[in-house]
Motif scaffolding. Sequence first.
Motif, PDB file in Angstrom:
ATOM      1  N   ARG A  87      34.639 -17.928  12.558  1.00 58.88           N
ATOM      2  CA  ARG A  87      34.643 -16.740  11.561  1.00 58.88           C
ATOM      3  C   ARG A  87      35.455 -15.632  12.216  1.00 58.88           C
ATOM      4  O   ARG A  87      36.030 -14.771  11.374  1.00 58.88           O
ATOM      5  CB  ARG A  87      33.209 -16.595  11.372  1.00 58.88           C
ATOM      6  CG  ARG A  87      32.494 -17.325  10.527  1.00 58.88           C
ATOM      7  CD  ARG A  87      31.206 -16.899  10.298  1.00 58.88           C
ATOM      8  NE  ARG A  87      30.452 -17.801   9.452  1.00 58.88           N
ATOM      9  CZ  ARG A  87      29.242 -17.478   8.960  1.00 58.88           C
ATOM     10  NH1 ARG A  87      28.658 -16.483   9.336  1.00 58.88           N
ATOM     11  NH2 ARG A  87      28.512 -18.328   8.049  1.00 58.88           N
ATOM     12  N   GLU A 129      30.969 -24.325   1.575  1.00 61.40           N
ATOM     13  CA  GLU A 129      29.670 -24.079   0.905  1.00 61.40           C
ATOM     14  C   GLU A 129      29.648 -24.591  -0.508  1.00 61.40           C
ATOM     15  O   GLU A 129      30.558 -24.054  -1.150  1.00 61.40           O
ATOM     16  CB  GLU A 129      30.030 -22.467   0.938  1.00 61.40           C
ATOM     17  CG  GLU A 129      28.568 -21.703   0.925  1.00 61.40           C
ATOM     18  CD  GLU A 129      28.727 -20.355   0.725  1.00 61.40           C
ATOM     19  OE1 GLU A 129      28.570 -19.620   2.045  1.00 61.40           O
ATOM     20  OE2 GLU A 129      29.337 -19.730  -0.001  1.00 61.40           O
ATOM     21  N   LEU A 162      30.404 -23.459  -7.448  1.00 52.43           N
ATOM     22  CA  LEU A 162      31.413 -22.980  -6.846  1.00 52.43           C
ATOM     23  C   LEU A 162      31.314 -23.584  -5.295  1.00 52.43           C
ATOM     24  O   LEU A 162      30.291 -23.582  -4.640  1.00 52.43           O
ATOM     25  CB  LEU A 162      31.099 -21.470  -6.534  1.00 52.43           C
ATOM     26  CG  LEU A 162      31.973 -20.680  -5.797  1.00 52.43           C
ATOM     27  CD1 LEU A 162      33.612 -20.986  -6.434  1.00 52.43           C
ATOM     28  CD2 LEU A 162      31.600 -19.211  -5.694  1.00 52.43           C
ATOM     29  N   GLU A 210      26.258 -14.741  -4.770  1.00 51.78           N
ATOM     30  CA  GLU A 210      27.962 -15.235  -4.329  1.00 51.78           C
ATOM     31  C   GLU A 210      28.543 -14.163  -3.482  1.00 51.78           C
ATOM     32  O   GLU A 210      29.104 -14.281  -2.525  1.00 51.78           O
ATOM     33  CB  GLU A 210      28.636 -15.287  -5.531  1.00 51.78           C
ATOM     34  CG  GLU A 210      29.586 -16.318  -5.707  1.00 51.78           C
ATOM     35  CD  GLU A 210      30.181 -16.394  -7.232  1.00 51.78           C
ATOM     36  OE1 GLU A 210      29.433 -17.075  -7.733  1.00 51.78           O
ATOM     37  OE2 GLU A 210      31.306 -15.860  -7.425  1.00 51.78           O
ATOM     38  N   ARG A 244      26.968 -14.024   0.088  1.00 47.39           N
ATOM     39  CA  ARG A 244      27.825 -15.206   0.730  1.00 47.39           C
ATOM     40  C   ARG A 244      29.224 -14.723   1.203  1.00 47.39           C
ATOM     41  O   ARG A 244      29.425 -14.917   2.423  1.00 47.39           O
ATOM     42  CB  ARG A 244      27.953 -16.395   0.070  1.00 47.39           C
ATOM     43  CG  ARG A 244      26.565 -17.030  -0.116  1.00 47.39           C
ATOM     44  CD  ARG A 244      26.677 -18.269  -1.065  1.00 47.39           C
ATOM     45  NE  ARG A 244      25.378 -18.699  -1.738  1.00 47.39           N
ATOM     46  CZ  ARG A 244      25.283 -18.879  -2.860  1.00 47.39           C
ATOM     47  NH1 ARG A 244      26.124 -18.738  -3.844  1.00 47.39           N
ATOM     48  NH2 ARG A 244      23.983 -19.344  -3.279  1.00 47.39           N
ATOM     49  N   GLU A 245      29.963 -14.226   0.140  1.00 44.48           N
ATOM     50  CA  GLU A 245      31.221 -13.684   0.610  1.00 44.48           C
ATOM     51  C   GLU A 245      31.343 -12.622   1.627  1.00 44.48           C
ATOM     52  O   GLU A 245      32.173 -12.722   2.575  1.00 44.48           O
ATOM     53  CB  GLU A 245      31.966 -13.121  -0.606  1.00 44.48           C
ATOM     54  CG  GLU A 245      33.433 -12.764  -0.781  1.00 44.48           C
ATOM     55  CD  GLU A 245      34.265 -14.291  -0.523  1.00 44.48           C
ATOM     56  OE1 GLU A 245      34.124 -15.233  -1.218  1.00 44.48           O
ATOM     57  OE2 GLU A 245      35.211 -14.303   0.183  1.00 44.48           O
ATOM     58  N   ALA A 257      29.247 -12.059   4.278  1.00 45.03           N
ATOM     59  CA  ALA A 257      28.857 -12.210   5.337  1.00 45.03           C
ATOM     60  C   ALA A 257      29.937 -13.425   6.054  1.00 45.03           C
ATOM     61  O   ALA A 257      29.934 -13.568   7.229  1.00 45.03           O
ATOM     62  CB  ALA A 257      27.570 -12.737   5.663  1.00 45.03           C
TER      63      ALA A 257
END
Lengths: 444, 575
Positions: free
Chosen positions: A192, A271, A276, B77, B80-81, B83
């Motif tokens: 990350r 994910e 999505l 959503e 999540r994006e 982090a």
Amino acid sequence: MKTYWKWSFACLVLLGALAQSVQANQLKLNVSLGQTQLSAGKPQNTFLKVGLTGFEMLSDRDRTPVNVALVIDRSGSMAGQKIAQARQAAMLAVNRLNKNDIISVIAYSDTVEVLVPATKVSDRQTILQAIERLQAGGSTALFAGVSKGAEEIRKFAAKDKVNRIILLSDGLANVGPSSPSELGDLGQSLGRERISVSTMGLGLQYNEDLMVNLAQRSDGNHAFVENAKDLARIFNFEFGDVLSVVAQDVTVKIRCADGIRPVRLLGRDGEIAGNLVTVPLRQIYGKQERFVMLEVQVASGVAGQEKAVADVEVTYSNMKTKVTDTLTSKVNVRFTEDIHLVEEGENKEVMVTAIQMVANETNKLAMALRSKGQRIEARNLLMRNSVILQDNYKKYNDSRLQKYSQLNLDQSEAVMEDDDSAKYKGARKQALEEQYIQDAQRAW
Amino acid sequence: MKPRLVLVYCLIVLTPLALLAWVGSRMVKENQRQMQEQMERLLQGRLSDLSHTVQMYLRNREKELLRLTRLQSFRPEAIREHARQYGFVRQLFVIGPDSRLSYPSPTGPWTQEEEAFLLRTRKLFSYRVDFGGDESTPPLSNDEDLPNQPPANLQPNLSDQQILEMEQQQEASSQTQQRSVQQARLQVRQQANRPLQQLFRPPRKNGPSHGWHAWYWERGVHLLFWRRDEYGRVIGAEIPRVRLLSDLVGLFPDTGLSSAEGRIVLLDANGKRIYQWGAYEPKRGDEPAAMRSLLPPLKAWSLEYYLPADMLKPKQGEWMSVLPSVLALALALVGLAVYFYRENNRALREAAQRVSFVNQVSHELRTPLTNIRMYAELLENQVDEEDPAMGKRVSVILTETERLSRLIGNVLTFSRQQRQALKLHPVRAVPDRVIERVTENFRPAFVAKGIEPKLELNAGGEVTLDVDALEQILGNLLGNVEKYAPDGKSVTIASSIAGDVLTVTVQDHGPGIPAGKEETVFQPFVRLSEALTEGVAGTGIGLSIARALARMHGGELKLVPSEHGACFEITLRSQ
């Protein structure tokens, strides 16, 4: 009139060339379904492949500068030819870098020594001399070695660089955290942060689960180097990749349409939240293709209906143009009652790849069973895998399937051997490397 | 050399040495103790520095996390994006103002990661976790008191054993993880449906608004960061344990060529080595020279400092520093002792020489004296009775030679006494005859001074005695009478024999011995007060010699109390 045609022709040529040149600086996005035609009247599963192909960065000057940490195991077991080869390989690596690149060299046994702190590759001699000093002896603090490598990388880590730790180990980590899941978590955490860890397992004694997990979760490469003599060659391949990164922070977003349910991702961490699917692909090298394979369940449809399957959006940092690009694509599917149309509508390439990846998952399961000591279950699973692959080979006539089928068959024998037999150890390492290659689409 | 002298010299030399050695050893021990303390302080100081490095790192992370937990949107959503690119956070979570977990939503849908998070933190969120409540002090809120048993009024739908199994299965390969995930989904959904207690206390008025929470899971310490916003929501971040460990390893030094001696080890809560650096490899059973826990929130982790044993043990060389001074002093003292001994010897030698000289002189004097006496006696015999003046002159010669003879005899005896060469020469003789002879010798002197001798002799028998000794004793006593007690006009000499003891008493009628001086008169060179002795010749050794001789003879000479005058009693044992 002739002039008009001449001019338009010239314009077209120009536009074409322009378009080409534009495209030559961007990734190519290719979204395709395993089956473009599905049987109507029943829900069924199919595969969605999102493929990304890189482009060539031709000159050494143009390429993205590299920030590399070589983390080398110098535990007692590395003594002799292994450490000599490791030194050689490291020196080769240094020679492939140019003065814009940054290198650090870390050696670990029970303690860690930073032989060369992160520094520009301008003074090659000093770096080479430091590598010469590498000697073997002690136990294996692999975790500490990787951590120190990460620290050195961070000194010069930047978005416009390729940040890579290359870990070489021949043994079992025995100082510090050493479970595959922990190292996998570390890999994810580093990934990350845009630091990928490539792992090279040397010989038959290393923990392949640990090495693969670390590489996979951080999107580095993994290689099983059975013989120390191959080290230099493997290093070359690895550096080939590192020096040819054209895109970083690649993120694929698949938004499934109504009636489409994402079932599972094959071979990658991702994910899945509702409809999505977000998959970090991280890096694309040169002209190689990397892809995301998603198994989806399509709700029952009516013959003749054309249905949207998914919207795909890909964002990435373009290492050549230094901007963030976004690519989008859509894909639809058709329903029919004609079986022949269904068959013709099959995308052979996607299907073959998907089949391999499914077989790969089964292979992983088989190896896990064998790890628990369930030899017979593992063998049966591998044999069944081999048969399925063989059947599919007959159907699609793709040699890759046959090769993989044979591999599974060989492995089914190897799993019957004892835990500490060379045959099993070698087979397992090879199996995990193969699994990794499938998952990550390693090009070499 | 006399043994007593040897003893004294030994004492002179050894006592200061012993004292110095003792003081020196005390100093050395004190020095060592101080050095040990200093060493410990140094080590603790180093460990403390390292601990502070960790705190600085956490503080920096805290700043980053404060920024990160400022969410623009609370949609799953978006979270999540948000982090996704941050490697230091494994999972974000949000607890609403109603103290219920709002993200990840307990009812789903979840990603695989979120499910895993819910499973992991099931125990954590089941109990009263105090984010900023009464017991917490920034940045650590305590959690060691987390009970292992669920409170009685909280009934999980799956037994702990099953949960544990599922948690263990989490570690297996992805295929089995798939299966267990499905089970976990079921379980978490069930958990979500059960009525939750009020999990989180409402925040204190002035309590901390953010902090760390150390949480024990899978036998390791994991960190959560939390921040309470102005709406009472708690936004938290789970820190991957392994990433924290990795960053600490990056923070701490490596083991380079110039590494200091010793080794420092970072240990987790279970005492397992996470990281170590330093050239020294501690052997099995080695104890750390210093230990220190990290500061909260990581106080479950600790640092240990190992040093090679010879760095800790006091150097033997310490003692070597004392030795030279001890030796020097020893040398000095021995030198001193030797000097004194030689000086003493010289003095003794000189004294001896003097005595010997005197001895020689006296001997030399004796012979002429004997001649003078002899001829004087012959002269006395030839003296005409009609010529009293001639008789008187001869008498004087005789008296004085007698006196001289006595004097010489005393000196010689004294000298012998000093050299411990006194010897008795016992012969058979009649004491009374000796007494008479001596008295006869004193006749001229007595006559001159008008002293009348009275004899009461009862020792007519023959005994074995040193005649010269008796003569000398008597002679000294009578001489004293003549010198000091002439005014008494008489002296009584009595003798008797009882068994083998001869007793002779000499009583005069002079001034006597003053009270308190009865013993001192017997000491050599002692002459009583000037008044008494003025104008009187004497050496002061007469009585001391007489006593010595008497004692040699197995007897005694002492002063016997008398009404007037002095009475001396001689006792001699027959040899």
